[in-house]
Scaffold this active site. Sequence first.
Site, PDB file in Angstrom:
ATOM      1  N   TYR A 132       7.517 -13.957 -13.287  1.00  0.00           N
ATOM      2  CA  TYR A 132       6.415 -12.860 -12.958  1.00  0.00           C
ATOM      3  C   TYR A 132       5.151 -13.713 -13.653  1.00  0.00           C
ATOM      4  O   TYR A 132       4.051 -13.733 -13.026  1.00  0.00           O
ATOM      5  CB  TYR A 132       6.740 -11.622 -13.599  1.00  0.00           C
ATOM      6  N   ALA A 133       5.010 -14.107 -14.699  1.00  0.00           N
ATOM      7  CA  ALA A 133       3.608 -14.602 -15.465  1.00  0.00           C
ATOM      8  C   ALA A 133       3.417 -16.028 -14.739  1.00  0.00           C
ATOM      9  O   ALA A 133       2.151 -15.965 -14.474  1.00  0.00           O
ATOM     10  CB  ALA A 133       4.132 -14.903 -17.096  1.00  0.00           C
ATOM     11  N   ALA A 178       0.848  -1.261  -0.023  1.00  0.00           N
ATOM     12  CA  ALA A 178      -0.092  -0.027  -0.007  1.00  0.00           C
ATOM     13  C   ALA A 178       0.824   1.336   0.069  1.00  0.00           C
ATOM     14  O   ALA A 178       0.362   2.401  -0.011  1.00  0.00           O
ATOM     15  CB  ALA A 178      -0.897   0.114   1.248  1.00  0.00           C
ATOM     16  N   SER A 179       2.102   0.961  -0.111  1.00  0.00           N
ATOM     17  CA  SER A 179       2.986   2.557   0.222  1.00  0.00           C
ATOM     18  C   SER A 179       3.129   3.146  -1.073  1.00  0.00           C
ATOM     19  O   SER A 179       3.241   4.612  -0.959  1.00  0.00           O
ATOM     20  CB  SER A 179       4.340   1.716   0.559  1.00  0.00           C
ATOM     21  N   VAL A 239       5.736 -10.093   2.715  1.00  0.00           N
ATOM     22  CA  VAL A 239       4.179 -10.937   2.618  1.00  0.00           C
ATOM     23  C   VAL A 239       4.750 -12.384   2.388  1.00  0.00           C
ATOM     24  O   VAL A 239       4.092 -13.264   2.378  1.00  0.00           O
ATOM     25  CB  VAL A 239       3.685 -10.335   1.062  1.00  0.00           C
ATOM     26  N   LYS A 260       1.873 -14.990 -11.602  1.00  0.00           N
ATOM     27  CA  LYS A 260       0.588 -14.260 -11.805  1.00  0.00           C
ATOM     28  C   LYS A 260      -0.483 -15.293 -12.217  1.00  0.00           C
ATOM     29  O   LYS A 260      -1.576 -15.285 -11.955  1.00  0.00           O
ATOM     30  CB  LYS A 260       0.599 -13.005 -12.650  1.00  0.00           C
ATOM     31  N   THR A 276       6.406  -3.435   3.015  1.00  0.00           N
ATOM     32  CA  THR A 276       7.585  -4.137   3.569  1.00  0.00           C
ATOM     33  C   THR A 276       8.134  -3.856   5.193  1.00  0.00           C
ATOM     34  O   THR A 276       8.473  -4.186   6.102  1.00  0.00           O
ATOM     35  CB  THR A 276       8.767  -4.276   2.722  1.00  0.00           C
ATOM     36  N   ILE A 325       0.390  -0.007 -16.341  1.00  0.00           N
ATOM     37  CA  ILE A 325      -0.321   1.133 -15.478  1.00  0.00           C
ATOM     38  C   ILE A 325       0.917   1.665 -14.866  1.00  0.00           C
ATOM     39  O   ILE A 325       2.213   1.351 -14.786  1.00  0.00           O
ATOM     40  CB  ILE A 325      -0.766   0.408 -14.023  1.00  0.00           C
TER      41      ILE A 325
HETATM   42  P1  NAI Z   1       5.150  -0.755  -6.909  1.00  0.00           P
HETATM   43  O1  NAI Z   1       6.491  -1.350  -7.230  1.00  0.00           O
HETATM   44  O2  NAI Z   1       5.020   0.469  -7.367  1.00  0.00           O
HETATM   45  O3  NAI Z   1       4.430  -1.162  -5.756  1.00  0.00           O
HETATM   46  C1  NAI Z   1       4.481  -2.596  -4.980  1.00  0.00           C
HETATM   47  C2  NAI Z   1       4.231  -2.675  -3.702  1.00  0.00           C
HETATM   48  O4  NAI Z   1       4.467  -3.681  -3.084  1.00  0.00           O
HETATM   49  C3  NAI Z   1       5.035  -1.753  -2.790  1.00  0.00           C
HETATM   50  O5  NAI Z   1       4.339  -0.985  -1.965  1.00  0.00           O
HETATM   51  C4  NAI Z   1       6.094  -2.631  -2.277  1.00  0.00           C
HETATM   52  O6  NAI Z   1       6.483  -1.890  -0.862  1.00  0.00           O
HETATM   53  C5  NAI Z   1       5.229  -3.765  -1.979  1.00  0.00           C
HETATM   54  N1  NAI Z   1       6.053  -5.003  -1.817  1.00  0.00           N
HETATM   55  C6  NAI Z   1       7.001  -5.593  -2.718  1.00  0.00           C
HETATM   56  N2  NAI Z   1       7.521  -6.518  -1.899  1.00  0.00           N
HETATM   57  C7  NAI Z   1       6.964  -6.755  -0.848  1.00  0.00           C
HETATM   58  C8  NAI Z   1       7.064  -7.802   0.153  1.00  0.00           C
HETATM   59  N3  NAI Z   1       7.862  -8.836  -0.140  1.00  0.00           N
HETATM   60  N4  NAI Z   1       6.345  -7.775   1.258  1.00  0.00           N
HETATM   61  C9  NAI Z   1       5.520  -6.533   1.363  1.00  0.00           C
HETATM   62  N5  NAI Z   1       5.498  -5.608   0.477  1.00  0.00           N
HETATM   63  C10 NAI Z   1       6.077  -5.716  -0.685  1.00  0.00           C
HETATM   64  O7  NAI Z   1       4.103  -1.832  -7.974  1.00  0.00           O
HETATM   65  P2  NAI Z   1       2.642  -1.423  -8.651  1.00  0.00           P
HETATM   66  O8  NAI Z   1       3.004  -1.266 -10.097  1.00  0.00           O
HETATM   67  O9  NAI Z   1       2.044  -0.515  -7.758  1.00  0.00           O
HETATM   68  O10 NAI Z   1       1.988  -2.836  -8.524  1.00  0.00           O
HETATM   69  C11 NAI Z   1       0.951  -3.256  -7.652  1.00  0.00           C
HETATM   70  C12 NAI Z   1       0.601  -4.823  -8.170  1.00  0.00           C
HETATM   71  O11 NAI Z   1       0.069  -4.633  -9.443  1.00  0.00           O
HETATM   72  C13 NAI Z   1       1.567  -5.747  -8.182  1.00  0.00           C
HETATM   73  O12 NAI Z   1       1.212  -6.944  -7.717  1.00  0.00           O
HETATM   74  C14 NAI Z   1       2.067  -5.787  -9.768  1.00  0.00           C
HETATM   75  O13 NAI Z   1       2.523  -7.032 -10.127  1.00  0.00           O
HETATM   76  C15 NAI Z   1       0.486  -5.695 -10.253  1.00  0.00           C
HETATM   77  N6  NAI Z   1       0.565  -5.153 -11.380  1.00  0.00           N
HETATM   78  C16 NAI Z   1       1.111  -4.027 -11.869  1.00  0.00           C
HETATM   79  C17 NAI Z   1       1.220  -3.623 -13.331  1.00  0.00           C
HETATM   80  C18 NAI Z   1       1.656  -2.251 -13.813  1.00  0.00           C
HETATM   81  O14 NAI Z   1       1.865  -2.141 -15.160  1.00  0.00           O
HETATM   82  N7  NAI Z   1       2.176  -1.376 -12.882  1.00  0.00           N
HETATM   83  C19 NAI Z   1       0.638  -4.328 -14.139  1.00  0.00           C
HETATM   84  C20 NAI Z   1      -0.143  -5.626 -13.891  1.00  0.00           C
HETATM   85  C21 NAI Z   1       0.092  -5.756 -12.485  1.00  0.00           C
END
Ligand code: NAI
Length: 255
Positions: free
Chosen positions: A163-164, A23-24, A73, A167, A47, A196
């Site tokens: 990753y794929a 959520a950060s 997580v 997911k 984290t 995104i």
């Molecule tokens: P981001 O990298 O901006 O944020 C990821 C978040 O997950 C951060 O808050 C981070 O602290 C947290 N995180 C990562 N590893 C962690 C762990 N081991 N324990 C606790 N927290 C952890 O990523 P974004 O783009 O906001 O992605 C969010 C979700 O959406 C992810 O599951 C990503 O795979 C999925 N997603 C994102 C896409 C994109 O284009 N940005 C496309 C498709 C899916």
Amino acid sequence: MPSIPTPHDPRFLQGRVALVTGASRGIGRAIALRLAARGARVACVATEAGRAREVADLCAQHTEGSQAYGCDVADTAAVQALVEQVQKELGGLDLLVNNAGITRDQLLLRMTEEDFDRVIEVNLKGTWNFLKAASRPLMKVKGKVVNITSVVGLTGNAGQANYAASKAGVVGLTKSLAKELAGRGVCVNAIAPGFIATDMTAAIDEKAAEALKSTIPLGRIGAPEDIAAAVEFLAGPGGDYITGQTLVIDGGLSL
Ligand code: NAI
């Protein structure tokens, strides 16, 4: 979740507790803020708690009681303890959003075992960890789960085998848990975002991003709020008769 007063009530999640992982920033941040604006007390998980504090403070401006929590997580015991702590401190658990995720992109020939394992541990096992820890409390209140997967889990992508696979696993988890928990009134769905604009995709160079954008029928890169709006829908009365589904939100990219 017990039935909700009216779909037009702007605070239709009043009195409910939502837990959002990752959520950060990015998509998780937008989801947390959206749910708080609808009245939910939000447990903002990152984290480290410090990273989610700003978002939790913004959520608390909408809904008193929202708080930041820190947890990897992928750590099963830590997730179990966290879910118990959230229930005690926020007064229950009604909605779980498994959003935390990472990428470690590499073509298979260069991908290390560590790159493969860590992505599976965070994205897939992390989702399982929270489902395992939260399913009992969610059953008590007929709660809801939204898992964030990816279009890549449906289509595959060169350079993202880890990753794929993680997911695609989340889609399988979603369908299985939807079947297991339906009898207890818990709806479990997934959202598959396309491209995104977040920190995760910021690493993609401008030229490649422009090329990708030109393949999106709706002609724009998605915003975190596009995903948050769908989580809000599934969390609300519109989601009461939907379970086991994966909602693709990608501007038509995967068509
Ligand atoms: P981001 O990298 O901006 O944020 C990821 C978040 O997950 C951060 O808050 C981070 O602290 C947290 N995180 C990562 N590893 C962690 C762990 N081991 N324990 C606790 N927290 C952890 O990523 P974004 O783009 O906001 O992605 C969010 C979700 O959406 C992810 O599951 C990503 O795979 C999925 N997603 C994102 C896409 C994109 O284009 N940005 C496309 C498709 C899916």
